[in-house]
Design a protein around this motif. Structure first.
Motif, PDB file in Angstrom:
ATOM      1  N   VAL A 100       0.803  -1.086  -0.012  1.00 51.02           N
ATOM      2  CA  VAL A 100      -0.038  -0.039  -0.080  1.00 51.02           C
ATOM      3  C   VAL A 100       1.001   1.209   0.053  1.00 51.02           C
ATOM      4  O   VAL A 100       1.974   1.285   0.352  1.00 51.02           O
ATOM      5  CB  VAL A 100      -0.960   0.028   1.047  1.00 51.02           C
ATOM      6  N   ASP A 101       0.261   2.286  -0.367  1.00 49.85           N
ATOM      7  CA  ASP A 101       1.090   3.625  -0.653  1.00 49.85           C
ATOM      8  C   ASP A 101       1.129   4.364   0.655  1.00 49.85           C
ATOM      9  O   ASP A 101       1.728   5.720   0.839  1.00 49.85           O
ATOM     10  CB  ASP A 101       0.673   4.249  -1.875  1.00 49.85           C
ATOM     11  N   SER A 102       0.103   4.353   1.679  1.00 51.32           N
ATOM     12  CA  SER A 102       0.223   5.044   2.854  1.00 51.32           C
ATOM     13  C   SER A 102      -0.385   4.146   3.814  1.00 51.32           C
ATOM     14  O   SER A 102      -1.097   3.263   3.610  1.00 51.32           O
ATOM     15  CB  SER A 102      -0.609   6.246   2.495  1.00 51.32           C
ATOM     16  N   PHE A 103      -0.280   4.649   5.152  1.00 53.97           N
ATOM     17  CA  PHE A 103      -0.920   4.096   6.262  1.00 53.97           C
ATOM     18  C   PHE A 103      -2.431   4.137   6.117  1.00 53.97           C
ATOM     19  O   PHE A 103      -3.003   3.007   6.674  1.00 53.97           O
ATOM     20  CB  PHE A 103      -0.601   4.677   7.572  1.00 53.97           C
ATOM     21  N   GLU A 104      -2.897   5.181   5.830  1.00 58.87           N
ATOM     22  CA  GLU A 104      -4.237   5.268   5.565  1.00 58.87           C
ATOM     23  C   GLU A 104      -5.138   4.235   4.626  1.00 58.87           C
ATOM     24  O   GLU A 104      -6.049   3.834   4.917  1.00 58.87           O
ATOM     25  CB  GLU A 104      -4.543   6.911   5.022  1.00 58.87           C
ATOM     26  N   GLU A 150      -0.243   9.014  16.318  1.00 54.77           N
ATOM     27  CA  GLU A 150      -1.458   9.213  15.697  1.00 54.77           C
ATOM     28  C   GLU A 150      -2.066   8.105  14.921  1.00 54.77           C
ATOM     29  O   GLU A 150      -3.211   7.749  14.817  1.00 54.77           O
ATOM     30  CB  GLU A 150      -1.504  10.505  14.682  1.00 54.77           C
ATOM     31  N   HIS A 151      -1.102   7.171  14.304  1.00 55.42           N
ATOM     32  CA  HIS A 151      -1.581   5.910  13.562  1.00 55.42           C
ATOM     33  C   HIS A 151      -1.863   4.981  14.618  1.00 55.42           C
ATOM     34  O   HIS A 151      -2.946   4.033  14.472  1.00 55.42           O
ATOM     35  CB  HIS A 151      -0.390   5.409  12.825  1.00 55.42           C
ATOM     36  N   TRP A 185      -4.937  -5.202  18.130  1.00 59.12           N
ATOM     37  CA  TRP A 185      -3.586  -5.083  18.702  1.00 59.12           C
ATOM     38  C   TRP A 185      -2.738  -4.164  18.210  1.00 59.12           C
ATOM     39  O   TRP A 185      -2.523  -4.423  16.638  1.00 59.12           O
ATOM     40  CB  TRP A 185      -2.939  -6.586  18.670  1.00 59.12           C
ATOM     41  N   VAL A 186      -2.008  -3.436  18.722  1.00 57.43           N
ATOM     42  CA  VAL A 186      -0.984  -2.619  18.186  1.00 57.43           C
ATOM     43  C   VAL A 186       0.436  -2.793  18.773  1.00 57.43           C
ATOM     44  O   VAL A 186       0.434  -3.002  20.015  1.00 57.43           O
ATOM     45  CB  VAL A 186      -1.376  -1.200  18.558  1.00 57.43           C
TER      46      VAL A 186
END
Length: 477
Positions: free
Chosen positions: A386-390, A413-414, A427-428
């Motif tokens: 993917v090109d971004s976290f979003e 923020e992510h 889970w992070v």
């Protein structure tokens, strides 16, 4: 080979039906036991035994019920190795891995039962000077627990604590693919007659148990299709159901994390127990900035997941539970390849006895492929760049399933944005992390009903209120 028996009202009994089938060791393809097919008569006997035992069990003080459960948990802990070896024989899980899960489940049983000591089964609220309300939580009665084959002992122990400590009795129907370890577990439980009952078989036992008129709660873990039928049946009778169904869990890998260390963590989440975990990492979305290094490391780690008989100390991957399950995994990989995916490692059924499949990494995958839309339940890691976290969060959220999700990021923020994924647990930076206070409810097709900590006691009890006012004054006339 011996034919396994049911535990009903404290005694081991043959099934009322003569129909039985062979239980096969998935590593050797050899028959190791005979399993009864099950029958409504078996279910009737077990539910009646649970019903008869329930009032006496519920009348015991909460502390006494908890003491019973904790004492039996200590006995089970002493037999963790034996139970793990039985699981290995019947569904292929490596013994060391199985032992760790049994030991963890024993702790869960003790902790969840102990929660009853602080749970408010009764509280009094003052309404006015001359009236008050008693708010009560009553046990439901007899509960059905229907469990899958991937964690035979751990699944049962993880559910029993709140049900029993709250004063319910239970009838357990384990998967017909892994009944031996559960049968031995019930020998070790040794609670008062009828408090725990065991009925073996396939749908011939499961369906009449889930639909029995005297069952007040069905706790079901299994496929979406079967879960829908269980939920519909419970709704028809206005009985409660807790459903934990399938998953297609995503993992989002952000640009700022260490790609090698994260690849190792993702490999474990995708391959452990041969990928046969409801919360296995089945969709991997990795940021383009680290994708090449991440995939290279993931492929390298996958090559270290040696497969073989789970009794061997160097085995990391046991076999899949059955030939049919291996065929499903192979079908998903073949479908992906036909649609343009690239197999980076694995992807070929080994030429040996047993239902083995190697740790497999796929790239160039998309949402048109079964490996990205349907639960695989095998040792696969399909990777999407993917090109971004979003974009990773958005694509991770595109699923009819919502059991669990994992996010790896170093951005605060992510980390906060991870909660946007519709899942019961997110889970992070630590897959399977958390503690006994966690509460979750699956989203979408992954099920319904909150469990964990006090939510499990809420599910195991029925609330009622009694309003008590002052008696009418005597007439002075």
């Amino acid at each position: 080979m011996r034919t396994l028996q049911n535990l009903i009202g404290g005694g081991w009994r043959d099934s009322a039906s003569p129909e039985a089938f062979d239980l096969v060791n998935p590593a050797t393809e050899e028959a190791i036991a005979r399993v009864p097919g099950g029958s409504p008569e078996d279910v009737d006997r077990a539910v009646e035994a649970a019903h008869r035992a329930q009032s006496a069990w519920a009348e015991l003080p909460v502390a006494e019920r908890v003491a019973w459960i904790r004492a039996r948990a200590d006995v089970i802990a002493e037999h963790a190795e034996e139970l793990a070896e039985l699981e290995c024989r019947e569904m292929g899980k490596p013994v060391a891995l199985g032992r760790s899960f049994v030991e963890g489940a024993v702790d869960t049983l003790k902790n969840s039962a102990t929660e009853a000591l602080s749970y408010e089964f009764e509280r009094t609220v003052v309404v006015s000077d001359d009236s008050r309300v008693r708010v009560l939580r009553h046990p439901l009665g007899a509960a059905a627990v229907i469990t899958p084959w991937n964690f035979p002992v751990a699944m049962v122990l993880g559910i029993l604590g709140p049900l029993l400590a709250a004063g319910n009795t239970v009838v357990v129907k384990p998967s017909e693919r892994s009944p031996m370890a559960v049968a031995r577990l019930f020998e070790l439980l040794d609670l008062p007659a009828g408090v725990v009952n065991l009925v073996l078989g396939d749908v011939r036992a499961g369906q009449p148990l889930a639909e029995h008129e005297r069952i007040q709660l069905v706790h079901f873990t299994g496929s979406v299709g079967a879960g829908r039928r269980v939920g519909a049946g419970a709704g028809e009778r206005l009985h409660r159901s807790v459903l934990e169904l399938g998953g297609k869990d995503p993992v989002v890998v952000d640009a700022g994390v260490d790609p090698v260390a994260t690849a190792s963590a993702v490999a474990f989440g995708a391959f452990v127990n041969t990928g046969q975990i409801c919360t296995s990492m089945e969709r991997v979305y990795v940021h383009r900035a680290i994708a090449a290094e991440f995939v290279e490391a993931l492929v390298e780690v996958a090559g270290t997941y040696a497969f073989g008989d789970g009794r061997a100390p160097d085995t990391v991957l046991g076999p899949l539970v059955s030939e049919g399950q291996r065929d499903l995994v192979r079908h998903h990989v073949d479908d992906a390849v036909q649609r343009g995916a690239t197999v980076r490692t694995g992807g070929v059924v080994p030429e040996r006895r047993g239902f083995f499949y190697p740790a497999t990494v796929l790239t160039d995958v998309d949402e048109s492929m079964l490996v990205m839309t349907e639960e695989t339940f095998g040792p696969l890691a399909p990777v999407v760049v993917v090109d971004s976290f979003e974009e990773g969060i958005e694509r991770a959220s595109r699923s009819r399933f919502g059991l669990a999700a994992t996010v790896y990021t170093d951005d605060p923020e992510h980390m906060a944005a991870a909660e946007r994924i519709p899942a019961g647990v997110t889970w992070v930076n630590q897959w399977q992390g958390g503690g006994p206070e966690m509460v979750y409810e699956p989203a979408g097709d992954s099920g319904m009903g909150a469990t964990g900590a006090r939510a499990s006691y809420d599910a195991a009890t029925r609330s009622a209120s009694v309003h008590i006012a002052a008696a009418p004054a005597r007439s002075t006339a």
